[in-house]
Design a protein around this motif. Structure first.
Motif, PDB file in Angstrom:
ATOM      1  N   PHE A 215       0.835  -1.196   0.000  1.00 44.00           N
ATOM      2  CA  PHE A 215       0.000   0.000   0.000  1.00 44.00           C
ATOM      3  C   PHE A 215       0.871   1.249   0.000  1.00 44.00           C
ATOM      4  O   PHE A 215       0.623   2.211  -0.738  1.00 44.00           O
ATOM      5  CB  PHE A 215      -0.915  -0.014   1.227  1.00 44.00           C
ATOM      6  CG  PHE A 215      -1.648   1.278   1.463  1.00 44.00           C
ATOM      7  CD1 PHE A 215      -2.748   1.618   0.684  1.00 44.00           C
ATOM      8  CD2 PHE A 215      -1.240   2.154   2.458  1.00 44.00           C
ATOM      9  CE1 PHE A 215      -3.420   2.811   0.895  1.00 44.00           C
ATOM     10  CE2 PHE A 215      -1.913   3.358   2.676  1.00 44.00           C
ATOM     11  CZ  PHE A 215      -3.009   3.675   1.889  1.00 44.00           C
ATOM     12  N   LEU A 216       1.920   1.241   0.815  1.00 42.15           N
ATOM     13  CA  LEU A 216       2.822   2.395   0.875  1.00 42.15           C
ATOM     14  C   LEU A 216       3.507   2.611  -0.464  1.00 42.15           C
ATOM     15  O   LEU A 216       3.672   3.751  -0.915  1.00 42.15           O
ATOM     16  CB  LEU A 216       3.864   2.172   1.977  1.00 42.15           C
ATOM     17  CG  LEU A 216       4.897   3.287   2.189  1.00 42.15           C
ATOM     18  CD1 LEU A 216       4.203   4.591   2.566  1.00 42.15           C
ATOM     19  CD2 LEU A 216       5.883   2.887   3.270  1.00 42.15           C
ATOM     20  N   GLY A 217       3.907   1.503  -1.107  1.00 36.25           N
ATOM     21  CA  GLY A 217       4.545   1.616  -2.411  1.00 36.25           C
ATOM     22  C   GLY A 217       3.633   2.280  -3.427  1.00 36.25           C
ATOM     23  O   GLY A 217       4.083   3.117  -4.227  1.00 36.25           O
ATOM     24  N   GLN A 218       2.353   1.917  -3.428  1.00 31.74           N
ATOM     25  CA  GLN A 218       1.402   2.542  -4.346  1.00 31.74           C
ATOM     26  C   GLN A 218       1.263   4.031  -4.058  1.00 31.74           C
ATOM     27  O   GLN A 218       1.184   4.852  -4.983  1.00 31.74           O
ATOM     28  CB  GLN A 218       0.041   1.851  -4.237  1.00 31.74           C
ATOM     29  CG  GLN A 218       0.006   0.443  -4.799  1.00 31.74           C
ATOM     30  CD  GLN A 218       0.247   0.409  -6.287  1.00 31.74           C
ATOM     31  OE1 GLN A 218      -0.127   1.335  -7.017  1.00 31.74           O
ATOM     32  NE2 GLN A 218       0.886  -0.651  -6.762  1.00 31.74           N
ATOM     33  N   ARG A 219       1.248   4.376  -2.776  1.00 30.61           N
ATOM     34  CA  ARG A 219       1.117   5.786  -2.408  1.00 30.61           C
ATOM     35  C   ARG A 219       2.334   6.585  -2.878  1.00 30.61           C
ATOM     36  O   ARG A 219       2.194   7.682  -3.439  1.00 30.61           O
ATOM     37  CB  ARG A 219       0.958   5.901  -0.887  1.00 30.61           C
ATOM     38  CG  ARG A 219       0.879   7.332  -0.389  1.00 30.61           C
ATOM     39  CD  ARG A 219       0.529   7.387   1.079  1.00 30.61           C
ATOM     40  NE  ARG A 219      -0.838   6.951   1.312  1.00 30.61           N
ATOM     41  CZ  ARG A 219      -1.529   7.199   2.424  1.00 30.61           C
ATOM     42  NH1 ARG A 219      -0.980   7.888   3.394  1.00 30.61           N
ATOM     43  NH2 ARG A 219      -2.756   6.764   2.565  1.00 30.61           N
ATOM     44  N   GLY A 226      -3.909  12.732  -5.505  1.00 22.78           N
ATOM     45  CA  GLY A 226      -5.197  12.238  -5.015  1.00 22.78           C
ATOM     46  C   GLY A 226      -5.511  12.776  -3.633  1.00 22.78           C
ATOM     47  O   GLY A 226      -4.775  13.580  -3.058  1.00 22.78           O
ATOM     48  N   ARG A 227      -6.611  12.287  -3.094  1.00 24.63           N
ATOM     49  CA  ARG A 227      -7.097  12.786  -1.803  1.00 24.63           C
ATOM     50  C   ARG A 227      -6.142  12.383  -0.688  1.00 24.63           C
ATOM     51  O   ARG A 227      -5.700  11.234  -0.593  1.00 24.63           O
ATOM     52  CB  ARG A 227      -8.483  12.233  -1.531  1.00 24.63           C
ATOM     53  CG  ARG A 227      -9.119  12.766  -0.261  1.00 24.63           C
ATOM     54  CD  ARG A 227     -10.534  12.247  -0.133  1.00 24.63           C
ATOM     55  NE  ARG A 227     -11.181  12.751   1.077  1.00 24.63           N
ATOM     56  CZ  ARG A 227     -12.422  12.457   1.425  1.00 24.63           C
ATOM     57  NH1 ARG A 227     -13.167  11.664   0.632  1.00 24.63           N
ATOM     58  NH2 ARG A 227     -12.943  12.945   2.535  1.00 24.63           N
ATOM     59  N   ALA A 228      -5.813  13.326   0.179  1.00 23.95           N
ATOM     60  CA  ALA A 228      -4.874  13.071   1.270  1.00 23.95           C
ATOM     61  C   ALA A 228      -5.555  12.337   2.413  1.00 23.95           C
ATOM     62  O   ALA A 228      -6.669  12.686   2.814  1.00 23.95           O
ATOM     63  CB  ALA A 228      -4.294  14.382   1.782  1.00 23.95           C
ATOM     64  N   SER A 229      -4.873  11.324   2.928  1.00 26.18           N
ATOM     65  CA  SER A 229      -5.340  10.669   4.148  1.00 26.18           C
ATOM     66  C   SER A 229      -4.500  11.109   5.341  1.00 26.18           C
ATOM     67  O   SER A 229      -4.867  10.869   6.489  1.00 26.18           O
ATOM     68  CB  SER A 229      -5.268   9.146   3.992  1.00 26.18           C
ATOM     69  OG  SER A 229      -3.931   8.739   3.758  1.00 26.18           O
ATOM     70  N   PHE A 230      -3.359  11.731   5.043  1.00 26.11           N
ATOM     71  CA  PHE A 230      -2.462  12.249   6.077  1.00 26.11           C
ATOM     72  C   PHE A 230      -1.715  13.404   5.425  1.00 26.11           C
ATOM     73  O   PHE A 230      -0.887  13.200   4.535  1.00 26.11           O
ATOM     74  CB  PHE A 230      -1.505  11.142   6.513  1.00 26.11           C
ATOM     75  CG  PHE A 230      -0.615  11.469   7.699  1.00 26.11           C
ATOM     76  CD1 PHE A 230      -0.846  12.576   8.512  1.00 26.11           C
ATOM     77  CD2 PHE A 230       0.463  10.642   8.004  1.00 26.11           C
ATOM     78  CE1 PHE A 230      -0.037  12.862   9.598  1.00 26.11           C
ATOM     79  CE2 PHE A 230       1.289  10.912   9.087  1.00 26.11           C
ATOM     80  CZ  PHE A 230       1.032  12.012   9.883  1.00 26.11           C
ATOM     81  N   GLU A 231      -2.053  14.625   5.810  1.00 27.56           N
ATOM     82  CA  GLU A 231      -1.503  15.804   5.135  1.00 27.56           C
ATOM     83  C   GLU A 231      -0.030  16.008   5.451  1.00 27.56           C
ATOM     84  O   GLU A 231       0.435  15.695   6.550  1.00 27.56           O
ATOM     85  CB  GLU A 231      -2.292  17.048   5.523  1.00 27.56           C
ATOM     86  CG  GLU A 231      -3.717  17.059   4.983  1.00 27.56           C
ATOM     87  CD  GLU A 231      -4.466  18.329   5.343  1.00 27.56           C
ATOM     88  OE1 GLU A 231      -3.945  19.128   6.166  1.00 27.56           O
ATOM     89  OE2 GLU A 231      -5.574  18.534   4.785  1.00 27.56           O
ATOM     90  N   LEU A 232       0.672  16.559   4.481  1.00 24.95           N
ATOM     91  CA  LEU A 232       2.103  16.804   4.645  1.00 24.95           C
ATOM     92  C   LEU A 232       2.385  17.686   5.857  1.00 24.95           C
ATOM     93  O   LEU A 232       3.335  17.426   6.613  1.00 24.95           O
ATOM     94  CB  LEU A 232       2.672  17.459   3.382  1.00 24.95           C
ATOM     95  CG  LEU A 232       4.159  17.810   3.428  1.00 24.95           C
ATOM     96  CD1 LEU A 232       5.013  16.554   3.586  1.00 24.95           C
ATOM     97  CD2 LEU A 232       4.571  18.582   2.180  1.00 24.95           C
ATOM     98  N   ASP A 273      -1.242  14.859   0.262  1.00 20.88           N
ATOM     99  CA  ASP A 273      -0.889  13.653   1.008  1.00 20.88           C
ATOM    100  C   ASP A 273       0.596  13.696   1.327  1.00 20.88           C
ATOM    101  O   ASP A 273       1.435  14.132   0.506  1.00 20.88           O
ATOM    102  CB  ASP A 273      -1.208  12.403   0.182  1.00 20.88           C
ATOM    103  CG  ASP A 273      -1.006  11.136   0.976  1.00 20.88           C
ATOM    104  OD1 ASP A 273      -1.930  10.735   1.698  1.00 20.88           O
ATOM    105  OD2 ASP A 273       0.095  10.560   0.894  1.00 20.88           O
ATOM    106  N   TYR A 274       0.965  13.214   2.507  1.00 22.91           N
ATOM    107  CA  TYR A 274       2.347  13.344   2.960  1.00 22.91           C
ATOM    108  C   TYR A 274       3.358  12.702   2.031  1.00 22.91           C
ATOM    109  O   TYR A 274       4.522  13.105   1.971  1.00 22.91           O
ATOM    110  CB  TYR A 274       2.494  12.761   4.366  1.00 22.91           C
ATOM    111  CG  TYR A 274       2.639  11.249   4.405  1.00 22.91           C
ATOM    112  CD1 TYR A 274       3.883  10.662   4.531  1.00 22.91           C
ATOM    113  CD2 TYR A 274       1.526  10.416   4.289  1.00 22.91           C
ATOM    114  CE1 TYR A 274       4.024   9.273   4.555  1.00 22.91           C
ATOM    115  CE2 TYR A 274       1.659   9.045   4.306  1.00 22.91           C
ATOM    116  CZ  TYR A 274       2.909   8.472   4.437  1.00 22.91           C
ATOM    117  OH  TYR A 274       3.055   7.115   4.437  1.00 22.91           O
TER     118      TYR A 274
END
Length: 280
Positions: A215-219, A226-232, A273-274
């Motif tokens: 999952f992290l690799g895809q991110r 795309g939509r952030a699940s954890f903002e920078l 996204d971060y």
């Protein structure tokens, strides 16, 4: 009885020989440092005088050498004695570009050279666990897997492109190195807070970050799109807290991550996204 030649009896190569001998193969071995052969001879291997002597009459050949220059030098000595259609499995860690060039040159000469790097410790090789990755033409893959399966716990084909396995080997090693550095930072945070290494490591008996790698690799591949699940901006705050908690303890990964995140913030990506920091 299968006749196997193995050239390069360092820690990994020697362990591979032990496994092959236990499985009843006839193994001829060669190494530049001759005294490394003696323990293997005592276990049933036959010491060869030179690379050509080692591969002569072999059903298959395995290389476990230090680098590309050594691989090329050893192959130059061995090839005149190599039988037709005998596969040469190269378990060395090599530069992909040189693997591609070597494979093209050797296959043009009729040599079935296969890059098959190992993700295994000597103990894995000794007990036939771990992972062997290879790349080869589709028509050869079944035979290759039959040869390699007794040497490891899992065999995985990266594809037909000759250098793909070498690419994955370097990428895998880079991840191990990065994780080792990250674990150093984990222990530094603990030390900065008065928590022992044993206490810090106990957490990873219940928290298994490895399962998140796909999952992290895809991110990361999306670069924070795309939509952030954890903002920078929130991730940067947490990195600051990590560094403050480590205090005077040295960290390796966190300073680089902080710098990359600061570049992303300066580019106006605070609400992305971060993972955007990996492209900043």
């Amino acid at each position: 009885m299968t006749k196997i030649a193995l050239l390069g009896t360092g820690l990994l190569g020697s362990a591979m020989v032990e496994n092959l001998l236990q499985k009843g193969a006839a193994v001829r071995v060669w190494n530049r440092t001759r005294d490394k052969l003696a323990p293997l001879v005592q276990k049933g291997a036959v010491a060869a005088a030179d690379p050509a002597d080692c591969v002569r009459g072999a059903d298959r050949v395995h290389l476990v050498l230090t680098d590309d220059a050594v691989v090329d030098a050893v192959l130059a000595q061995a090839l005149p004695a190599l039988g037709p259609v005998v596969p040469v499995y190269d378990h060395s860690t090599n530069l992909p570009a040189k693997v591609a060039a070597r494979a093209a040159a050797l296959r043009a000469q009729g040599v079935r050279y296969v890059s098959a790097p190992a993700f295994m410790s000597p103990n894995n090789a000794r007990e036939a666990s771990g992972l062997l990755v290879y790349a080869a033409p589709a028509a050869e893959q079944a035979a290759i897997e039959a040869d390699l399966a007794p040497m490891t716990g899992k065999v995985w084909c990266a594809g037909e492109r000759a250098d793909l396995a070498a690419v994955h080997k370097l990428a895998g090693n880079s991840l191990f190195f990065a994780l080792a550095a990250a674990m150093g930072d984990v222990l530094a945070i603990g030390a900065g807070c008065g928590v022992t290494a044993e206490q810090m490591l106990a957490f990873y008996e219940v928290f298994k970050p490895g399962v998140a790698l796909p999952f992290l690799g895809q991110r990361v591949a999306r670069g924070g799109a795309g939509r952030a699940s954890f903002e920078l901006q929130m991730a940067r705050k947490d990195v600051r807290l990590c560094q403050e908690s480590a205090g005077v303890e040295p960290t390796l990964v966190l300073p680089a991550v902080a710098a990359a995140m600061d570049r992303g913030l300066a580019q106006g990506k605070a609400q992305n996204d971060y993972a955007v920091f990996t492209r900043s």
